[in-house]
Design a protein around this motif. Structure first.
Motif, short mmCIF file in Angstrom:
data_model
loop_
_atom_site.label_atom_id
_atom_site.label_comp_id
_atom_site.label_asym_id
_atom_site.label_seq_id
_atom_site.Cartn_x
_atom_site.Cartn_y
_atom_site.Cartn_z
N ALA A 166 0.76 -1.15 0.12
CA ALA A 166 0.02 0.05 0.30
C ALA A 166 0.98 1.26 -0.10
CB ALA A 166 -1.00 0.16 0.95
N GLU A 167 1.78 1.19 0.81
CA GLU A 167 2.88 2.54 1.11
C GLU A 167 3.70 2.40 -0.32
OE1 GLU A 167 6.29 4.22 3.75
OE2 GLU A 167 5.70 2.25 4.09
N LYS A 168 3.87 1.73 -0.90
CA LYS A 168 4.65 1.58 -2.37
C LYS A 168 3.97 2.36 -3.13
CE LYS A 168 5.03 -1.75 -5.07
NZ LYS A 168 5.30 -2.96 -6.03
N PHE A 169 2.54 1.87 -3.43
CA PHE A 169 1.77 2.43 -4.31
C PHE A 169 1.38 3.82 -4.32
CE2 PHE A 169 1.11 -2.08 -5.70
CZ PHE A 169 1.54 -1.79 -7.30
N PHE A 170 1.05 4.17 -2.75
CA PHE A 170 0.57 5.45 -2.60
C PHE A 170 1.84 6.65 -2.98
CE2 PHE A 170 -2.54 3.85 0.90
CZ PHE A 170 -3.52 3.75 0.15
N LYS A 171 3.01 6.06 -2.35
CA LYS A 171 4.13 6.96 -2.86
C LYS A 171 4.41 7.04 -4.27
CE LYS A 171 6.72 6.70 1.53
NZ LYS A 171 7.79 6.21 2.17
N GLU A 172 4.11 5.98 -5.02
CA GLU A 172 4.30 6.09 -6.52
C GLU A 172 3.07 7.14 -7.29
OE1 GLU A 172 6.51 4.93 -8.80
OE2 GLU A 172 7.76 4.36 -7.46
N SER A 173 2.06 6.78 -6.56
CA SER A 173 0.88 7.58 -7.06
C SER A 173 1.25 9.18 -6.89
CB SER A 173 -0.43 7.21 -6.35
OG SER A 173 -1.47 8.04 -6.80
N ARG A 174 1.44 9.41 -5.79
CA ARG A 174 1.72 10.79 -5.38
C ARG A 174 2.89 11.41 -6.29
NH1 ARG A 174 5.45 13.52 -1.98
NH2 ARG A 174 4.48 15.53 -1.18
N LYS A 175 3.98 10.72 -6.38
CA LYS A 175 5.10 11.11 -7.11
C LYS A 175 4.30 11.36 -8.77
CE LYS A 175 9.59 9.76 -8.83
NZ LYS A 175 9.42 9.69 -10.33
N ASN A 176 3.83 10.49 -9.34
CA ASN A 176 3.07 10.63 -10.91
C ASN A 176 2.40 11.88 -10.79
OD1 ASN A 176 0.79 9.75 -12.52
ND2 ASN A 176 2.53 9.32 -13.49
N LEU A 177 1.30 11.83 -9.79
CA LEU A 177 0.30 12.87 -9.95
C LEU A 177 0.80 14.20 -9.76
CD1 LEU A 177 -2.05 11.00 -7.69
CD2 LEU A 177 -2.52 11.39 -10.17
N TYR A 178 1.68 14.47 -9.05
CA TYR A 178 2.47 15.65 -9.06
C TYR A 178 3.22 16.14 -10.43
CZ TYR A 178 1.63 17.41 -4.25
OH TYR A 178 0.83 17.86 -3.31
N GLU A 179 3.87 15.10 -10.91
CA GLU A 179 4.50 15.26 -12.28
C GLU A 179 3.60 15.63 -13.43
OE1 GLU A 179 8.52 12.36 -11.32
OE2 GLU A 179 6.74 11.65 -12.63
N THR A 180 2.37 15.15 -13.30
CA THR A 180 1.52 15.16 -14.39
C THR A 180 0.44 16.42 -13.65
OG1 THR A 180 0.09 13.39 -13.49
CG2 THR A 180 1.59 12.96 -15.15
N GLY A 181 0.62 17.03 -12.91
CA GLY A 181 -0.11 18.13 -12.36
C GLY A 181 -1.46 17.79 -11.97
N ASN A 182 -1.67 16.64 -11.53
CA ASN A 182 -2.96 16.41 -10.92
C ASN A 182 -3.03 16.54 -9.42
OD1 ASN A 182 -5.70 15.00 -10.07
ND2 ASN A 182 -5.28 13.43 -11.77
N ARG A 183 -3.22 17.71 -9.13
CA ARG A 183 -3.21 18.03 -7.49
C ARG A 183 -4.33 17.32 -6.59
NH1 ARG A 183 0.74 21.72 -6.28
NH2 ARG A 183 -0.54 21.98 -4.17
N LYS A 184 -5.46 17.25 -7.28
CA LYS A 184 -6.68 16.75 -6.56
C LYS A 184 -6.32 15.19 -6.23
CE LYS A 184 -11.48 15.96 -6.95
NZ LYS A 184 -12.73 16.18 -7.67
N GLU A 185 -5.88 14.28 -7.38
CA GLU A 185 -5.81 13.02 -6.93
C GLU A 185 -4.51 12.91 -5.90
OE1 GLU A 185 -6.68 10.06 -7.87
OE2 GLU A 185 -8.51 10.51 -9.32
N ALA A 186 -3.50 13.86 -6.20
CA ALA A 186 -2.11 13.68 -5.38
C ALA A 186 -2.47 13.91 -3.87
CB ALA A 186 -1.20 14.93 -5.92
N ALA A 187 -3.75 14.90 -3.72
CA ALA A 187 -4.21 15.28 -2.28
C ALA A 187 -4.61 13.89 -1.96
CB ALA A 187 -5.16 16.14 -2.17
N MET A 188 -5.43 12.95 -2.56
CA MET A 188 -5.91 11.77 -2.16
C MET A 188 -4.85 11.03 -1.95
SD MET A 188 -8.81 11.36 -5.01
CE MET A 188 -9.52 9.90 -4.40
N ALA A 189 -4.01 10.74 -2.42
CA ALA A 189 -2.73 10.00 -2.11
C ALA A 189 -1.90 10.15 -0.94
CB ALA A 189 -1.58 9.82 -3.44
#
Length: 280
Positions: A166-189
């Motif tokens: 879970a931690e691995k995927f949350f961190k990967e998600s946060r990294k990708n979402l900031y890189e692609t400018g999706n702040r709303k989803e990044a906030a969820m992560a």
């Protein structure tokens, strides 16, 4: 209502198409009628109209069209909590999309299928579906689609109790979402990372992620998400012994949830407030 007026006009158009038009146009009007019924909340008539469109496309041998309508029908069943039929229709759609090499469409269907399995708490099947979507996303190099799927995988593993994955995927998600400018989803992560740290009794670190999540949510129209994170942060402050800050966050979370009429969250805040005052 606007949908009822739209349906009347679509039905008149259908009569004309049935007499003078092509079968593909007849099928399209059936889909338009189905969409209008869906928007009006008449889900059974929506399904009936999609089924009529489906029949026309099947007779025409339109596999791409059939797979699309199957997915639409699945979506209606999902909305009505008929998960058994939703899964059946999504699986039929996936099989057809695979047969015609519609990888982009298959990605969406697998993601939707994962969502239904997750709602049923059939977590292993949800993960398998999300992983299939992830594989296609990587193959097609759709970078902005990776973060949301990583977050869903993280949530599924979290609920299975596999906190490492879970931690691995949350961190990967946060990294990708900031890189692609999706702040709303990044906030969820970030909120999810906070939850993970919270259950590991790492309250200060959890609060840091909750604060990051709130900061991201301030930049977008995501009031419900802010209320959820405030409630979670209140729990962390309460566990760490800062009752004053916990009360402040619960009160603000309740204010937002009341204004949005999210009664479940309002009730959680009331219980939390009562517990804090009882402990003080």
């Amino acid at each position: 209502r606007d949908e009822e007026i739209a349906i009347k006009y679509y039905q008149k158009a259908l009569e004309i198409e049935q007499e003078y038009g092509k079968q593909e146009d007849v099928s399209t009007v059936y889909e338009d009628i189905a969409d209008a019924y869906y928007e009006s909340g008449d889900f059974q008539n929506s399904i009936n109209s999609y089924e009529k469109s489906l029949s026309v496309k099947q007779k025409a041998g339109d596999k791409a069209g059939v797979s699309k309508v199957l997915s639409n029908i699945a979506g209606v069943y999902e909305t009505t909590y008929d998960y058994k039929n939703a899964i059946d229709y999504y699986q039929q759609s996936a099989k057809l999309k695979d047969s015609i090499a519609d990888e982009s469409g298959l990605k969406d269907v697998m993601d939707n299928l994962g969502n239904v399995y997750y709602k049923q708490k059939v977590l292993t099947s949800a993960i398998l579906s999300y992983e299939k979507a992830e594989k296609i996303i990587k193959k097609l190099d759709i970078k902005e689609a990776l973060g949301p799927v990583y977050n869903k995988l993280g949530v599924a593993y979290y609920e299975m109790g596999n906190l490492v994955e879970a931690e691995k995927f949350f961190k990967e998600s946060r990294k990708n979402l900031y890189e692609t400018g999706n702040r709303k989803e990044a906030a969820m992560a970030e909120n999810n990372l906070g939850n993970l740290l919270f259950i590991n009794n790492k309250y200060e670190e959890a609060i840091e992620y909750y604060e990051r999540s709130l900061a991201s949510k301030k930049t977008g129209d995501y009031e419900y998400g802010r209320a959820v994170t405030m409630f979670n942060m209140g729990n962390a402050y309460r566990r760490s012994g800062n009752h004053e800050k916990a009360l402040e966050l619960y009160e603000e979370s309740k204010r937002i949830s009341d204004s949005l009429e999210f009664t479940t969250l309002s009730a959680k805040n009331l219980k939390a407030l009562a517990a804090v005052y009882n402990a003080v």
